[in-house]
Design a protein around this motif. Sequence first.
Motif, short mmCIF file in Angstrom:
data_model
loop_
_atom_site.label_atom_id
_atom_site.label_comp_id
_atom_site.label_asym_id
_atom_site.label_seq_id
_atom_site.Cartn_x
_atom_site.Cartn_y
_atom_site.Cartn_z
N ILE A 242 3.25 -10.54 -11.72
CA ILE A 242 3.32 -9.66 -10.54
C ILE A 242 2.27 -8.58 -10.71
O ILE A 242 2.16 -7.96 -11.77
N ARG A 243 1.52 -8.34 -9.66
CA ARG A 243 0.51 -7.27 -9.68
C ARG A 243 0.83 -6.29 -8.56
O ARG A 243 0.97 -6.67 -7.40
N GLN A 244 0.95 -5.02 -8.93
CA GLN A 244 1.19 -3.97 -7.95
C GLN A 244 -0.14 -3.58 -7.31
O GLN A 244 -0.99 -2.98 -7.94
N GLY A 245 -0.31 -3.95 -6.08
CA GLY A 245 -1.55 -3.67 -5.37
C GLY A 245 -1.50 -4.29 -3.99
O GLY A 245 -0.45 -4.74 -3.51
N LYS A 246 -2.62 -4.31 -3.33
CA LYS A 246 -2.70 -4.80 -1.96
C LYS A 246 -3.47 -6.12 -1.94
O LYS A 246 -4.49 -6.27 -2.61
N VAL A 247 -2.97 -7.06 -1.13
CA VAL A 247 -3.61 -8.34 -0.93
C VAL A 247 -3.50 -8.67 0.55
O VAL A 247 -2.50 -8.33 1.20
N ALA A 248 -4.52 -9.29 1.11
CA ALA A 248 -4.52 -9.69 2.52
C ALA A 248 -4.64 -11.21 2.60
O ALA A 248 -5.37 -11.83 1.81
N ILE A 249 -3.92 -11.79 3.54
CA ILE A 249 -3.94 -13.24 3.71
C ILE A 249 -4.32 -13.58 5.14
O ILE A 249 -4.11 -12.78 6.07
N VAL A 259 -7.25 -12.53 -0.29
CA VAL A 259 -8.27 -11.69 -0.93
C VAL A 259 -7.61 -10.40 -1.39
O VAL A 259 -6.86 -9.77 -0.62
N SER A 260 -7.86 -10.03 -2.64
CA SER A 260 -7.43 -8.75 -3.16
C SER A 260 -8.65 -8.04 -3.74
O SER A 260 -9.78 -8.51 -3.62
N GLU A 261 -8.45 -6.92 -4.39
CA GLU A 261 -9.57 -6.18 -4.97
C GLU A 261 -10.14 -6.86 -6.19
O GLU A 261 -11.27 -6.56 -6.60
N GLY A 355 -1.14 -9.33 -5.50
CA GLY A 355 -0.69 -8.03 -5.03
C GLY A 355 0.67 -8.14 -4.39
O GLY A 355 0.95 -9.11 -3.67
N SER A 356 1.53 -7.14 -4.62
CA SER A 356 2.89 -7.19 -4.08
C SER A 356 2.96 -6.69 -2.64
O SER A 356 3.94 -6.95 -1.95
#
Length: 547
Positions: A242-249, A259-261, A355-356
């Motif tokens: 699990i990665r705490q961050g932002k991801v867009a689909i 895509v994430s950072e 990203g979560s």
Amino acid sequence: MSSKYAGSRITKASKAPKAKQPTFVLELPLLVNPHEDRVLAVRFEAGRQLYNAVLGEALRRLDLMKQSRAWQTARKLPKGNPGSREQKARAAEFSLISKTIGFTDYDLQAYATRCKNACWIGDHLDAHTTQKIGTRAFKAAQRYQFRTGGRPRFKPKWKTLASMEAKSNAAGLRWRDDHLEWNGLKLKAIYDQKDPHGVQAFALQNPVKYCRLVRRTLNGKARWFVQLVIAGYPKWKNKNPIRQGKVAIDIGPSTIAAVSETDAFLEQFCANVPDLQKTIRRIQRAMDRSKRGSNPGNYHEDGTLKKPAPGQRLQWVFTNGYLRLRARLKEMHRRLAAYRRTEHGKLANRVVALGSTVMAEKLSYKAFQRRFGKSVRDRAPGEFVGHLRRKAASAGGGVIEFPTRTTKLSQSCQCGAVVKKPLCQRWHDCPCGIRAQRDLYSAYLGLHVREDAGLWILDTESARVGWCAAESLLEKAVSGVVQAANGRRLPASFGISAPRSGARDRAALSRNGAESGEDSGCCNHIASAIVARAGKTPELSTGTPRL
């Protein structure tokens, strides 16, 4: 409302709404002998007949409510904005009419109880299960009332209830230690003796809110399962990070891009779901031939179906061969659903690993069904988003859906230009020099969508700043698609063909660029970037995607 609350000043509207507690489901197979199987079959048949009776009464009350003068008067009231005084007054008027007619959950539960006590069904069903059946019928009719679903249908004898549940774990269907109890039956559960990830052991340590008994037909034989609805969040397996961050689909009928950072991927949506379209279609045609052969009087000479007289119904005869074909068709759809659930779980775990907090466009999956019916049937993108929403919530994040009307990610560029693209154009090519795979670029822009004064907009300045680091991630994702193909033909919706060798590959690349009117220098720039990572040159396809 019962007399017990008649003198109370505290109304239902004045109570604070209860916050939804997180829950998850643990499913266990049950060990059922032939006698217990017959008893459960009789109880499910009783539940089916009770459901049909309550559903008929719910639809009757709904029709009476819509025909009343009070309902017609309430419809003319001003709607107002959500949360406004006009909207609350209108909702209160409709609620009062529903209580007057008796179209409420409580009233239909009481009707189900009266039906149960007046016939043989009372010998097989308990009070809690009966009330839940009443609630199920009410919710089906309520969805039809609010136009979120079609008119509910009665369940025929060959299509019994798939599940029955209790209101709590205190009475009726209840879980005790290692078995399920229900009106004298004690059904042992079958555990996974290995349980390598400790999922079952972790779940059974938490309190059980209520139980659900499920009946499934696997290869023509009934199997019984218990679903324990447990308070809390399920255990995450160690193999799923699990990665705490932002991801867009970006989800399409047959592709998905994320895509994430720090990472990105592009792949076929539910690629391992088997293609059973030909098998299903062959079974359906055989069923139609059997149905026409055994019911020739229901069809005209030109093969069209006869229209029955008013107040009458066509009588159908189904042969044993037709019943076997119908069971086989049901088994095909069950297999599709099982493969689809597995693929949804794997894909959701992969997205949450980036990203979560998931950013996604709010799409109309009903429109997907109208345009890409078979693809949506096999892959179910709407069901995947629901699965992803639960996964992200258990990981401490969530899914944020933003409208497409104001963001227009598939048409926008980080330079601020907005150009509508046809569906066959799978690469974003802007005069400012930005060129990227269309789905990946839309997902990248989704990272830079923000809310400003209640309006979701694309932050082009933030997208320009982050493009230097993201460009290599998107090229790496395209390279991963080429390597995963390994010479196989890729779906045209990717815009990438499988690589070939040597001069033939370079000739095909230049020929595709010449036929589509693209700049050969730009194509060579993309090709050289992928060559450095994949070692082979892909073809950039501009044809109409095959979804």
